[in-house]
Design an enzyme around this catalytic site. Structure first.
Site, PDB file in Angstrom:
ATOM      1  N   LYS A 174       0.767  -1.285  -0.081  1.00  0.00           N
ATOM      2  CA  LYS A 174       0.005   0.156  -0.012  1.00  0.00           C
ATOM      3  C   LYS A 174       1.106   1.223   0.046  1.00  0.00           C
ATOM      4  O   LYS A 174       1.989   1.360   0.224  1.00  0.00           O
ATOM      5  CB  LYS A 174      -0.936   0.053   1.378  1.00  0.00           C
ATOM      6  CG  LYS A 174      -1.986  -1.325   1.249  1.00  0.00           C
ATOM      7  CD  LYS A 174      -2.790  -1.238   2.455  1.00  0.00           C
ATOM      8  CE  LYS A 174      -3.706  -2.082   2.603  1.00  0.00           C
ATOM      9  NZ  LYS A 174      -4.659  -2.194   3.682  1.00  0.00           N
ATOM     10  N   PHE A 225     -15.578   4.020   8.205  1.00  0.00           N
ATOM     11  CA  PHE A 225     -14.166   4.162   7.687  1.00  0.00           C
ATOM     12  C   PHE A 225     -13.804   4.069   6.119  1.00  0.00           C
ATOM     13  O   PHE A 225     -12.893   4.179   5.776  1.00  0.00           O
ATOM     14  CB  PHE A 225     -13.100   3.287   8.615  1.00  0.00           C
ATOM     15  CG  PHE A 225     -13.246   1.964   8.497  1.00  0.00           C
ATOM     16  CD1 PHE A 225     -12.749   1.150   7.471  1.00  0.00           C
ATOM     17  CD2 PHE A 225     -13.908   0.990   9.467  1.00  0.00           C
ATOM     18  CE1 PHE A 225     -12.918  -0.206   7.200  1.00  0.00           C
ATOM     19  CE2 PHE A 225     -14.056  -0.298   9.307  1.00  0.00           C
ATOM     20  CZ  PHE A 225     -13.658  -0.942   8.372  1.00  0.00           C
ATOM     21  N   ARG A 264      -1.364 -14.633   3.958  1.00  0.00           N
ATOM     22  CA  ARG A 264      -2.022 -13.847   5.221  1.00  0.00           C
ATOM     23  C   ARG A 264      -1.323 -14.287   6.622  1.00  0.00           C
ATOM     24  O   ARG A 264      -1.416 -13.328   7.516  1.00  0.00           O
ATOM     25  CB  ARG A 264      -3.551 -14.646   5.511  1.00  0.00           C
ATOM     26  CG  ARG A 264      -4.436 -14.147   4.494  1.00  0.00           C
ATOM     27  CD  ARG A 264      -4.902 -12.867   4.477  1.00  0.00           C
ATOM     28  NE  ARG A 264      -5.604 -12.527   5.477  1.00  0.00           N
ATOM     29  CZ  ARG A 264      -6.420 -11.219   5.482  1.00  0.00           C
ATOM     30  NH1 ARG A 264      -6.577 -10.428   4.855  1.00  0.00           N
ATOM     31  NH2 ARG A 264      -7.077 -11.186   6.407  1.00  0.00           N
ATOM     32  N   THR A 313      -5.556  -7.592  10.741  1.00  0.00           N
ATOM     33  CA  THR A 313      -5.816  -6.328   9.954  1.00  0.00           C
ATOM     34  C   THR A 313      -5.540  -5.182  11.117  1.00  0.00           C
ATOM     35  O   THR A 313      -4.943  -3.890  10.396  1.00  0.00           O
ATOM     36  CB  THR A 313      -7.507  -6.380   9.877  1.00  0.00           C
ATOM     37  OG1 THR A 313      -7.931  -7.665   9.259  1.00  0.00           O
ATOM     38  CG2 THR A 313      -7.985  -5.023   9.158  1.00  0.00           C
ATOM     39  N   ARG A 351       2.469  -6.479   9.116  1.00  0.00           N
ATOM     40  CA  ARG A 351       1.662  -5.334   9.883  1.00  0.00           C
ATOM     41  C   ARG A 351       2.160  -5.139  11.156  1.00  0.00           C
ATOM     42  O   ARG A 351       1.963  -3.897  11.601  1.00  0.00           O
ATOM     43  CB  ARG A 351       0.136  -5.795   9.811  1.00  0.00           C
ATOM     44  CG  ARG A 351      -0.420  -5.837   8.256  1.00  0.00           C
ATOM     45  CD  ARG A 351      -1.695  -6.476   8.344  1.00  0.00           C
ATOM     46  NE  ARG A 351      -2.569  -6.026   6.912  1.00  0.00           N
ATOM     47  CZ  ARG A 351      -3.660  -6.559   6.740  1.00  0.00           C
ATOM     48  NH1 ARG A 351      -4.057  -7.263   7.442  1.00  0.00           N
ATOM     49  NH2 ARG A 351      -4.166  -6.329   5.578  1.00  0.00           N
ATOM     50  N   HIS A 383      -1.955  -5.453   1.517  1.00  0.00           N
ATOM     51  CA  HIS A 383      -3.008  -5.955   1.455  1.00  0.00           C
ATOM     52  C   HIS A 383      -2.650  -7.586   1.027  1.00  0.00           C
ATOM     53  O   HIS A 383      -1.950  -7.774  -0.028  1.00  0.00           O
ATOM     54  CB  HIS A 383      -3.875  -5.429   0.258  1.00  0.00           C
ATOM     55  CG  HIS A 383      -5.054  -6.433  -0.196  1.00  0.00           C
ATOM     56  ND1 HIS A 383      -6.261  -6.477   0.699  1.00  0.00           N
ATOM     57  CD2 HIS A 383      -5.096  -7.230  -1.076  1.00  0.00           C
ATOM     58  CE1 HIS A 383      -6.996  -7.244  -0.133  1.00  0.00           C
ATOM     59  NE2 HIS A 383      -6.407  -7.651  -1.387  1.00  0.00           N
TER      60      HIS A 383
END
Ligand code: IDP
Ligand code: MG
Length: 194
Positions: free
Chosen positions: A16, A64, A97, A103, A114, A131
């Site tokens: 991202k 959001f 993942r 998330t 993350r 992502h």
């Protein structure tokens, strides 16, 4: 759902705009290489509002939503682009993942991408640098949304040929990379062992 039984799968990965702006591309690719999966497609692109809204259409009702759209379009970061990739290999969806993490970057395990590089902004956006598709169905939808068949080195899903008359931008001088999308190139890749 991902099948998790060592079956070959494909998954869409996006670095991202925060990942690109913080020059984390190399770090993220290194973490992804731990999965031993193969990159079957890659490109950098500016994300239009149309593409962003289609990608995140399942989140349309969320409070959001607008922030997430602006985030993926790069409106909060100096590098207004995304690096899109298709990873292929056994259990690709679950493997990516799991190295990606939860998330919410504050809740993500600190050894995940993350957990290591994400943050929550003062506006409450989860800037989580990457992502990754969450299921087989999502992967198919997302890969088809972000890539044309000719941009991927394997035939991942059935294709059809259509006649199009289009204006195309090509290099003004020198060799022409339009050759890359000719049927000849396609048929030679079909023979490639996956
Ligand atoms: P995922 O990216 O882990 O699959 P999704 O629920 O599909 O999570 O959400 C897509 C993106 O929207 C997240 O990666 C994150 O950037 C953002 N997001 C999700 N949930 C929230 C939230 O509760 N607050 C703020 N941003 C969120
Ligand atoms: Mg998701």
């Amino acid at each position: 759902m991902a099948n998790g039984a060592g079956v070959r799968e494909q998954t869409l990965v996006l670095i991202k705009p925060d990942g690109l702006s913080k020059s984390l591309t190399g770090n993220i690719l290194t973490r992804l290489s731990e999965t031993k999966l193969e990159i079957a497609a890659t490109k950098c692109l500016h994300v239009s509002r149309e593409l962003a809204e289609e990608h995140y259409k399942a989140l349309r009702q969320k409070p959001f939503f607008e922030e997430v759209i602006k985030y993926i379009m790069g409106e909060y970061h100096p590098r207004k682009k995304v690096m899109a990739m298709v990873y292929v290999g056994p259990d690709a969806i679950q493997k990516v993942r799991s190295v990606t993490g939860a998330t919410n970057p504050e809740e993500a395990d600190s050894v995940t991408i993350r957990g290591q590089y994400g943050r929550i902004t003062t506006k409450g956006v989860y800037e989580n640098v990457i992502h990754a598709s969450a299921s087989l169905e999502e992967a198919e939808r997302e890969i088809k949304l972000w890539f044309q068949p000719n941009e991927i080195i394997y035939d991942l899903y059935p294709t059809k040929e259509i006649e199009v008359k289009e204006k195309k931008r090509v290099w003004a001088k020198g060799p022409n990379s339009a050759i890359l999308s000719t049927p000849k190139f396609q048929s030679s890749t079909k023979k490639t062992k996956a």
